[in-house]
Scaffold this active site. Sequence first.
Site, PDB file in Angstrom:
ATOM      1  N   GLU A 120      -5.897  34.812  -1.922  1.00 23.03           N
ATOM      2  CA  GLU A 120      -4.973  35.488  -1.007  1.00 23.03           C
ATOM      3  C   GLU A 120      -5.027  34.941   0.413  1.00 23.03           C
ATOM      4  O   GLU A 120      -4.004  34.841   1.090  1.00 23.03           O
ATOM      5  CB  GLU A 120      -5.258  36.999  -0.994  1.00 23.03           C
ATOM      6  N   HIS A 128       0.988  48.355  -4.684  1.00 18.03           N
ATOM      7  CA  HIS A 128      -0.171  49.130  -5.132  1.00 18.03           C
ATOM      8  C   HIS A 128      -0.951  49.722  -3.960  1.00 18.03           C
ATOM      9  O   HIS A 128      -2.178  49.704  -3.929  1.00 18.03           O
ATOM     10  CB  HIS A 128      -1.098  48.268  -5.992  1.00 18.03           C
TER      11      HIS A 128
END
Length: 315
Positions: free
Chosen positions: A58, A109
């Site tokens: 990420e 999420h």
Amino acid sequence: MSEIIKKATRDSYGEALVELGGIHEDLYVLDADLASATKTAYFRKTYPDRHIDCGIAECNMMGVAAGLSLTGKIPFASSFAMFAAGRAFEQIRNSIGYPGLNVKIGATHGGISVGEDGATHQCNEDFALIRTIPGMVVLCPSDDVEAKAAVKAAYEHKGPVYLRFGRVPVPSLNQKEGYRFQMGKGVVLKEGTDITIIANGILVNEVLEAEKMLAEKGLQAQIINIHTIKPLDKDLVIRSAKKTGKVVVAEEHSIIGGLGSAVCDVLSEYYPVPVLKIGVNDVYGRSGSARELLRAYELDSESLAGRILHFYHQG
């Protein structure tokens, strides 16, 4: 009356990217090996040449997004909120925020309603982290309609934007004629005189259900949807506080540093009134279904109604 549709805003995110991708060839989508979960797989299937899977990396993905933006592309870097805001915070701060690059971060999420994935994946800290970055816009839409509008607004905005989306399906509250999304502007969903209730994300629906229970007790609540945490609609917050004299903020986030804290920052400076912050009370999440967790952390409509009623009557 049209049928009320239930959809997770992560699905709305994926669909909105496909729609925008058909119009704008400079839109690129990045993911970190989670395209099926973040729903960017919709974009990958339709525009494979403009989808980049950066793998489980990420931090690197944010750097790639920064580089793409410097070539004139408009990248949407996508991952779970815990990994986007948490793991990649330093890269967002220094590689995207500091130079003010035109990068959009699609964080899915968010909150405890991630459910069975448990505390490690339930990000209740992202607003607190990301809103501290100068120049960063922070959005948390409440339903399908608002989520798609927020993605479009993020694309059109020049500068970094953080968008939080949910996993659990929610009713489409804004499926009505004349709906208009304005970044930085809250929406009064119901007028009231006794108390102001401000919410965002999936808690907007819970608050609207709680309001019905409060009305049965004779309490007239003003309900406000604040989909933009930063920049906050200060004028609306102050105006409503002056009207009702008490404010409740409900969010699927820690009570530290989120929408509630942003509202308190404004009111403490311009119009101090009693404020109740409802959220996750400085604890970690746990595994369970979304509905079970909302009840366990007193974020469901019944719990909200009880807490708001108690706050109103305690003087």
